[in-house]
Design a protein around this motif. Structure first.
Motif, short mmCIF file in Angstrom:
data_model
loop_
_atom_site.label_atom_id
_atom_site.label_comp_id
_atom_site.label_asym_id
_atom_site.label_seq_id
_atom_site.Cartn_x
_atom_site.Cartn_y
_atom_site.Cartn_z
N ARG A 15 0.83 -1.20 0.00
CA ARG A 15 0.00 0.00 0.00
C ARG A 15 0.87 1.26 0.00
NH1 ARG A 15 -5.27 0.25 0.27
NH2 ARG A 15 -5.36 -1.98 0.61
N GLN A 191 -5.08 9.96 -4.96
CA GLN A 191 -4.68 8.56 -4.74
C GLN A 191 -4.18 8.37 -3.31
OE1 GLN A 191 -5.18 5.83 -6.23
NE2 GLN A 191 -3.38 4.55 -6.52
N ARG A 194 -7.23 7.62 -1.47
CA ARG A 194 -7.84 6.35 -1.89
C ARG A 194 -7.18 5.14 -1.25
NH1 ARG A 194 -6.32 2.75 -5.77
NH2 ARG A 194 -7.98 1.35 -6.53
N VAL A 195 -5.85 5.15 -1.17
CA VAL A 195 -5.16 3.96 -0.66
C VAL A 195 -5.10 3.91 0.86
CG1 VAL A 195 -3.76 3.76 -2.75
CG2 VAL A 195 -2.82 4.95 -0.77
N SER A 198 -11.31 5.13 3.40
CA SER A 198 -12.54 5.09 2.59
C SER A 198 -13.28 6.43 2.62
CB SER A 198 -13.46 3.97 3.10
OG SER A 198 -13.80 4.19 4.47
N GLU A 213 -11.30 8.44 -11.97
CA GLU A 213 -11.48 7.06 -12.43
C GLU A 213 -10.76 6.82 -13.76
OE1 GLU A 213 -12.92 4.50 -10.85
OE2 GLU A 213 -13.35 5.76 -9.10
N ARG A 224 -4.67 1.50 -10.21
CA ARG A 224 -5.80 0.75 -9.70
C ARG A 224 -5.38 -0.60 -9.14
NH1 ARG A 224 -11.13 1.84 -10.48
NH2 ARG A 224 -10.91 3.06 -12.38
N GLU A 225 -4.17 -1.05 -9.48
CA GLU A 225 -3.67 -2.32 -8.93
C GLU A 225 -3.61 -2.30 -7.40
OE1 GLU A 225 0.10 -2.99 -10.72
OE2 GLU A 225 -0.72 -3.47 -12.69
N ILE A 226 -3.41 -1.12 -6.84
CA ILE A 226 -3.46 -0.99 -5.38
C ILE A 226 -4.91 -0.78 -5.00
CG2 ILE A 226 -2.61 0.29 -3.40
CD1 ILE A 226 -0.43 -1.09 -5.05
N LYS A 227 -5.44 -1.73 -4.26
CA LYS A 227 -6.87 -1.67 -3.93
C LYS A 227 -7.18 -0.48 -3.03
CE LYS A 227 -7.75 -6.65 -4.33
NZ LYS A 227 -8.23 -7.86 -3.64
N ALA A 228 -8.36 0.06 -3.22
CA ALA A 228 -8.80 1.17 -2.37
C ALA A 228 -8.97 0.67 -0.94
CB ALA A 228 -10.11 1.72 -2.90
N ALA A 230 -10.60 -0.09 2.51
CA ALA A 230 -11.97 -0.49 2.82
C ALA A 230 -12.55 0.44 3.89
CB ALA A 230 -11.99 -1.92 3.31
#
Length: 230
Positions: A15, A191, A194-195, A198, A213, A224-228, A230
């Motif tokens: 992350r 970003q 985002r990382v 939430s 987006e 986007r490979e790094i998930k947002a 939660a």
């Protein structure tokens, strides 16, 4: 030999969160340059490359070291002129300088508040102590007190994005029909959020969200490979 990018993480190596490092990730991807990512904590940065820089990003391109996301973008532009341009001329460089200053003065102050506690909570004990001491010195109060002002500042932040919305009414990117480094400057800040959290930066239907987006999908979706969070 692939370029090495030194970038910032906490305890979760998957992350990377620094907005400035994300500018460099997008710049390298934009140029189509292969790169390896060396992920380090705050307290490891002074040990990188024999103390070359107190901050990341830092890149090593063979025997060349460059620090600072803007300096790196300029270096990549000049070193690899045959690859897609990050600026499309001197006007694009000048525009990016303006966008960088605007972002630092208008966008980053609010986002710094949003990410304070998420960053702190992602660090190990030693880095938490460093982060708390350094940031509380800047703010003059506890991280918790600063973070508590987040929701009261959101409306003003949302209004401050109106120049971007106006721009995006007539073109898909800040750079025009395709992204430039100016886009990556703003993208890196969003970003960052985002990382880490939430927390919702944008209201439904906000053109800035749509632009964000589109940026997440650029260059094979490297961001986007790094998930947002939660």
């Amino acid at each position: 030999m692939a370029i090495i990018l030194h970038e910032l993480v906490g305890t979760d190596q998957g992350r990377p969160f620094s907005p400035h490092c994300w500018k460099t990730v997008m710049s390298l991807a934009h140029k189509g340059l292969p790169f390896d990512r060396n992920r380090v904590s705050f307290k490891e940065i002074p040990k990188l490359e024999n103390g070359y820089s107190a901050k990341v990003p830092i890149i090593r391109d063979e025997d060349k070291l460059v620090a600072d996301s803007f300096a790196i973008a300029l270096y990549l532009e000049d070193r690899y002129p045959d690859r897609p341009s990050l600026f499309k001329g001197e006007g694009g460089r000048a525009m990016a300088r303006f966008v960088e200053g605007w972002s630092q003065m208008i966008i980053h102050p609010f986002i710094n508040v949003v990410i304070l506690m998420p960053v702190h909570d992602l660090l190990d004990t030693s880095n938490q102590a460093y982060f708390r001491e350094s940031r509380e010195k800047v703010f003059g109060r506890t991280l918790e007190d600063v973070a508590a002002t987040r929701d009261t500042k959101r409306e003003a932040f949302t209004a401050s994005l109106e120049p971007i919305r106006k721009t995006l009414l007539s073109q898909p990117f800040i750079g025009g029909e395709s992204p430039l480094f100016a886009d990556y400057i703003i993208f890196g800040a969003f970003q960052w959020v985002r990382v880490l959290t939430s927390y919702k930066l944008f209201d439904a239907g906000d053109p800035v969200q749509d632009w964000f987006e589109r940026c997440l999908d650029l260059h094979g979706g490297v961001a986007r490979e790094i998930k947002a969070a939660a």
